[in-house]
Each structure stands twice: as C-alpha cells, then as structure tokens.
Design an enzyme around this catalytic site. Structure first.
Site, PDB file in Angstrom:
ATOM      1  N   LYS A   1       1.964  -3.441   8.782  1.00 33.38           N
ATOM      2  CA  LYS A   1       3.057  -2.539   8.688  1.00 33.38           C
ATOM      3  C   LYS A   1       4.172  -3.341   9.022  1.00 33.38           C
ATOM      4  CE  LYS A   1       5.145   1.857  10.317  1.00 33.38           C
ATOM      5  NZ  LYS A   1       5.018   2.960  11.532  1.00 33.38           N
TER       6      LYS A   1
ATOM      7  N   LEU B   1       0.792  -1.176   0.003  1.00 37.67           N
ATOM      8  CA  LEU B   1       0.104  -0.130  -0.041  1.00 37.67           C
ATOM      9  C   LEU B   1       0.768   1.231   0.059  1.00 37.67           C
ATOM     10  CD1 LEU B   1      -2.758  -0.999   2.644  1.00 37.67           C
ATOM     11  CD2 LEU B   1      -2.954  -0.880   0.219  1.00 37.67           C
ATOM     12  N   GLY B   2       2.144   1.274   0.478  1.00 37.21           N
ATOM     13  CA  GLY B   2       2.881   2.300   0.588  1.00 37.21           C
ATOM     14  C   GLY B   2       4.259   2.196   1.635  1.00 37.21           C
TER      15      GLY B   2
ATOM     16  N   VAL C   1       4.029  -0.799   4.355  1.00 32.98           N
ATOM     17  CA  VAL C   1       2.410  -1.408   4.550  1.00 32.98           C
ATOM     18  C   VAL C   1       1.995  -2.224   3.528  1.00 32.98           C
ATOM     19  CG1 VAL C   1       0.138  -0.460   5.520  1.00 32.98           C
ATOM     20  CG2 VAL C   1       2.433   0.942   6.158  1.00 32.98           C
TER      21      VAL C   1
ATOM     22  N   GLY D   1       9.282   1.598   7.698  1.00 31.07           N
ATOM     23  CA  GLY D   1       8.761   0.261   7.114  1.00 31.07           C
ATOM     24  C   GLY D   1       7.687   0.303   5.745  1.00 31.07           C
TER      25      GLY D   1
ATOM     26  N   ASP E   1       5.713  13.855  13.192  1.00 26.30           N
ATOM     27  CA  ASP E   1       5.894  13.705  11.930  1.00 26.30           C
ATOM     28  C   ASP E   1       4.623  13.831  11.135  1.00 26.30           C
ATOM     29  OD1 ASP E   1       7.400  13.261   9.577  1.00 26.30           O
ATOM     30  OD2 ASP E   1       7.209  11.054   9.797  1.00 26.30           O
TER      31      ASP E   1
ATOM     32  N   GLY F   1       6.689   4.132   4.242  1.00 28.87           N
ATOM     33  CA  GLY F   1       7.093   5.140   5.265  1.00 28.87           C
ATOM     34  C   GLY F   1       8.335   5.006   5.705  1.00 28.87           C
TER      35      GLY F   1
END
Length: 664
Positions: A353, A331-332, A339, A337, A450, A334
């Site tokens: 995650k 999914l993405g 996801v 780590g 963040d 960061g």
C-alpha cells in the site's frame, strides 16, 4: 555462543578491508547512478479549491496515468476533464535527457511524493535537479515563460576574488553556448567550459520557438546568480543550471564506441566482483548478528509495533518488487493510497500500500494503521506484514488477497463471476466475526470507521478479510464514546456520528448493516435518483409490505433459502436503526447469523425518516435544523471529500439523515 573481544575486532578489521576494496572498485566505475532528486524549487498556487470540487481524487487519477506514460517514455503530459468535476486537470512530467531510465523513474517517484504537499491548491510545479512535475487547471503545455512564477535559485557560496573574473567569464561563455546548442539539438544540451558545467533542458511539449524563448529568458535570469558557484533558472517551459562541479551524465552519443565497449566489459566484471564481495559481506554481517543474538537475546519490548514493522522491509526492495509501482501491478485504490502486487526477492507475493500524501493527516493514518493492527491476528482481518519509512514515501506491506474486493463482485458489471447466496452469506458471517473481534475480542476496543464493500477483500476461497485501518480508532472500556472529527464514506456513516461526531462501536454496526443489505440486493446504498428512494428506504417499505424478495439481487435467480434471506435482511435493518441504542452489538449479530433457529428481533424504528414516509416536518423543526445541516455539510466537504461517493445525491437527501439523528 560467545566471541572474545579480540576475535570481534579482527572480524571488524576484515570487514573494513572488504568494504574499502568495494569502494576502490566503485572509484573506477565509469557511470555512477544519480537520479538527482534534490529539490530546486516547489511553487504552490495560493488559491484553494471550492468546497464542491474533487481535486485530490482527480490528482490521484492523473498521477496514475502520468506514471504509466513516464515508465515508457521518460516524459508525459495528460489532461483529465470529467464532466462530473468542476475543474479540469492538466499535468506534465519530464526527466532530463541525461538520466538513465531507472534514474528517471526514481526521480519521478520522488517528485510524485513531494508535489502533493501543495494540495488542495489548484496548481503547483516542482523542479528537482533531475526532473520536473506540474499540474494546473489550464493548458500550459505550450507555455514557455511565466512572469509570475519564473524563478532563479542561486547557491550561497561565492568564488574567491582571485579567480572570480575568470569564473564569471567562463559561466557567460557556457550559458551562451549551451543554450544555443540546446535549441539546435531538440531542447537539451550539456557542456563544460574551463571547469564550469552546464545543462539546459526544454520540456518536450514546447515548439522550437517556445524552447528558444524559454532558454533565452533562462540565460538572462541565471546570470543574476553570479558570482555564486551554482545557479538554476526555473522557467515555465525549461530548466537551466550551471555549477562548479560536474553534476550531469554524459550523453551516450558523445561517448566513443571503443570506450563504451571497454566500459561495458569493465562494468560487467566489476559488477560481478562487487556482487560477490557484497554477498560475502552480507553473510559475514548476518553471522555476526546471529552470534550476538545467541550470546544475548535482544529485547524489542521497548519498541513500538511501528518500529518492529519498519525493520522488516526496505523501500528499495518494495519499489523493485512492484516494478517501480507499475500501473500493471496496481490492485486497487483507497482513500489513503494505491495498492500494488509485489513479488519479494524470496518469491513471496504480497500487497504493498503506497501512501504518497505527506500531509500530517496521511502520516497520522499511516502510524495509526501500523500500531493498531500489526499485532492483531484473525482469519477475517487482513494481516499486516510490515512497513517502510526509509524512502520518499510511506509503504505498508500486507498479505496478498487474490480475489480483490467485494465491491467488484457485487457492482462491477464486467466481472464474469457472480456470488451465489451461500458465498454471500459466508461473506456476511465472516465480516461480522471480524468486526466482533475488533470490538470485543482483542485487547483494545477498535472501531474501523470505514466498513464498506471495497474494504472487504476476498481470498482464494472467497473468505472475507477486512482491510484499510487508516481511519480506525481505539478507546478504553471505561469510555462510552469518542468525540472525533468526521471521517469515513457517506452512505455508510451512522447518523449520530455524522451529525454529533460521537463515535462508538455502533457506528461500525450501522455500516455493517448497510453492507449486509447491499450484499443481499446487489445495489449500492449511495445510488439515488430524483424519483427513487434510497436503498434503506426501499427495503424498509418492502419489508413492511412483506414483499422483500422483490428486491433480492436478480442474479441469484431465486436460488436462496427464503427464511435465511429474511433473517439476514432483518438483521441488516436492526443494524441500521436510527438510534444507536437499538442496534445490536456485533457479538449479538454473529449469534443471530450462525444460529438459524433463534428469533431475530423485529426492527422497531425505520432506518430513515423523511417527509415522504413519515409526514412533513414542522416549520419550527426545519428552522432549528438549518444551522445543523450547514455545519454537517461543511464537515463532509472537509473530512470525507476524498471518498468515492455521489456527494450531490447525498446533499439532496441529507435532511432525511438529520431527521434520523435528531429523532434518535
């Protein structure tokens, strides 16, 4: 309900018999799965990266690409050589050919979690007993031997004297024959000689001549392990192992057809029987546990929130639910780590995650995220469902948010859907309410540290949910600030925190202000060119000249209420004032946003002070700031180099931020 001791003992006796029967079935199983993840050798280059390199994000990108290829071919090699990075990265991963595809994926997953222990070294290689993983800054794909890094790994157990000579003779014959066959058969072979077992494997990137050279060296080196019962040669282009027990799987092409058919039939029958029996056992265990719970409720008050979460999911369940962390489920990504979308056995869709860095910093962030937010419930905060610490890497499980993150809606040119003003305003208000809850609505004062567009997720109704609490910190109401190491994303970090390391909730307010202005303008704050100002500078100039609408996102096509947009921008400028004292609290921000009739205070201080806008600083000021700039830049390289920012542009504009912090 209470069970007498006699009944419980009988139940346990029955359970023992069931388990014993399952074990007996397994004895007859023709093929036991073993991914062989025991570590044979990990070698890290002692040299470290230069301060301006980006080895960690490059490594993460490389691992994702390698993972996708390994999932299809059981081996992979790839190179990343971005023009924006100072170093290329070459990577090779290979499973040994006797492993099944599932065992290969398990072995690779284990190697991927262990190799990052070498970061930020420029090169590293990891030998497991079932696979190999290496990255380096040069093309090593055809390298067969390496006089500097080639090693042998010998066991400490020795053969007894009465059979030592026979054992060494068998090993010598085995080494000669298995290496010769491996060279002839494409780089892989297994063999047994009088109770001694051996395996030889060349990397598929080698030529036949390179494989020959590597295995000849491996054969020579591994004989130095005698009379040890096991020996491994860890060479640049190959792996060799001998042992007194059978550690490898038989190759499918060596098994007779009739044995295969019989094995398949028996395997299916036994699997069905084992599944049925395991189901009975599971039901019985659940029955006993529920009975005990009814008899005497278990108190979990002494367990931390981390332990409660860790009881929720098993690593194997999450691994299978993500299709072994397939790139198609990603999914993405960061700072801490990747996801992945996961479908649990009960059909529920969640987000997993994956924290595959096992350094102290990443472990601390894992514990921090679980302990801080596992008990927090708010409509604008992503809900943490649980975690897993049982496997080779730490995993967090969140509610699934289908519309990904705000960053993609604002800045991804490939996105078909664009947010209208009403949707953007809803995102701004929801994010503000989520932050206000963290700062004053829950038991602890929590600072996120963040806040940025990629950490604001959108659900099916485009309701915002703040995510990624790995950097969050909490402190008591009796403290004015925390002194902590700098962490976060450049472009969103408050000046007083960036320079002095003084952390308060006003640091989140500053980040929120930057986010608000990005939402209105559809432009990242980190975008700089030599001839243009930063986002905050540009908006401040237009605001002072009453030309603010010139910088509203053109995708809105002037379809927005002028007063509301003006108020929102003014609130954003209030939140990004240089002095933390002048910034409103998030409760005040929420009040100003939802009460359209209230008067929004006028910002009294520009968000950025630079020589272009406020006149050149004196030479004395520049001199006194020199050491401060150097110190701050060093901190950025150490603590926030893994974030996705234009670091070179920020270095050019860093003196403006220094001035801002000093003048405040």
């Amino acid at each position: 309900m209470h069970f007498p001791a006699e009944n419980n003992n009988n139940g346990l006796l029955h359970l023992k018999w069931v388990v014993m029967f399952i074990l007996i079935l397994n004895i007859f199983n023709l093929a036991l799965s073993d991914p062989r993840i025991a570590e044979a050798g990990l070698f890290c280059d002692n040299s470290k990266t230069q301060p301006n390199t980006t080895i960690v994000p490059t490594f993460v990108e490389e691992m994702e690409k390698i993972s996708e290829i390994v999932s299809n071919n059981n081996w992979a090699h790839n190179v990343i050589n971005h023009t924006t990075t100072s170093i290329p990265m070459f990577c090779l991963a290979q499973c040994f050919q006797d492993l099944s595809h599932m065992d290969c994926l398990s072995c690779y997953a284990a190697s991927r979690t262990r190799l990052p222990r070498c970061l930020p070294a420029l090169s590293a290689r990891l030998y497991l007993d079932g696979c190999f993983l290496r990255y380096d800054t040069y093309n090593f794909f055809n390298q067969s031997v390496d006089s500097t890094h080639d090693r042998v790994n010998c066991s400490t157990s020795l053969r007894v004297e009465d059979d030592r000579v026979e054992f060494e003779e068998s090993v010598s014959v085995l080494i000669h024959n298995v290496t010769r066959l491996a060279i002839l058969k494409g780089g892989f072979s297994v063999m047994e000689v009088k109770g001694v077992f051996g395996l030889a494997q060349c990397w598929k990137s080698l030529s036949q001549q390179g494989c020959r050279e590597c295995l000849e060296k491996a054969a020579k080196e591994v004989t130095r392990c005698l009379p040890s019962t096991q020996g491994r040669a860890l060479i640049a282009g190959c792996y060799f192992r001998y042992s007194h027990y059978k550690f490898y799987n038989e190759r499918p092409d060596r098994v007779p057809t009739f044995v295969t058919k019989i094995g398949a039939t028996v395997g299916i029958a036994m699997s069905a029987a084992a599944f049925f029996l395991l189901s009975v056992v599971a039901a019985y265990v659940i029955y006993l546990r529920l009975s005990r719970l009814r008899q005497e409720p278990i108190s979990l008050s002494h367990l931390s929130s981390f332990n409660k979460a860790s009881l929720t999911y098993k690593y194997e369940t999450l691994e299978k639910s993500t299709n072994y962390f397939s790139n198609s489920r990603k999914l993405g990504e960061g700072a801490s780590g990747s996801v992945f979308k996961a479908k649990l056995p009960n059909g529920k869709i969640v987000a997993v995650k994956r924290l595959f860095f096992n350094t102290r910093q990443w472990v601390d962030e894992f514990f921090n995220e679980v302990n801080l937010i596992s008990g927090i419930q708010h409509k604008n905060l992503v809900k943490l469902l649980g975690c897993s610490i049982e496997g080779p890497e730490s995993l967090l499980v969140y509610e699934y948010v289908p519309n990904k993150n705000l960053d993609q809606f604002l800045f991804d040119n490939n996105m078909v859907q664009s947010l209208n003003w009403k949707q953007r305003f809803t995102v701004i208000v929801g994010t503000a309410e989520g932050l206000a809850y963290l700062h004053s609505g829950c038991e602890m004062r929590i600072i996120h540290r963040d806040i940025k567009s990629s950490n604001v997720l959108l659900d099916e109704d485009l309701t915002p949910k703040i995510a990624d609490f790995g950097l969050a910190r909490c402190f008591g109401t009796d403290k004015t600030h925390l002194s902590t190491g700098i962490a976060g994303t450049l472009g969103y970090m408050a000046p007083e925190y960036l320079i002095r390391g003084q952390l308060t909730e006003k640091a989140d307010v500053y980040s929120f202000g930057v986010l608000v202005l990005e939402i209105v303008c559809g432009r990242k704050n980190m975008t700089f060119t030599e001839d243009s100002s930063s986002l905050l500078q540009t908006i401040w100039k237009l605001y002072k000249k009453h030309k603010l609408f010139e910088f509203v996102d053109p995708r809105l096509q002037n379809d927005f209420p002028a007063k509301e947009v003006t108020n929102v921008v003014q609130i954003g400028l209030l939140c990004t004032q240089a002095s933390a004292v002048l910034r409103p609290s998030m409760d005040e921000v929420v009040w100003m946003l939802i009460n359209q009739d209230c008067e929004v205070p006028v910002p009294k201080q520009p968000p950025f002070l630079s020589s272009k806008m406020e006149g050149s600083a004196s030479s004395g000021q520049c001199s006194s700031l020199g050491s401060l700039i150097s110190s701050a830049l060093t901190k950025i390289d150490v603590d926030v180099s893994y974030t996705s920012t234009d670091s070179s542009s920020w270095r050019q504009n860093f003196p403006m931020i220094i001035n801002e912090a000093v003048n405040s």
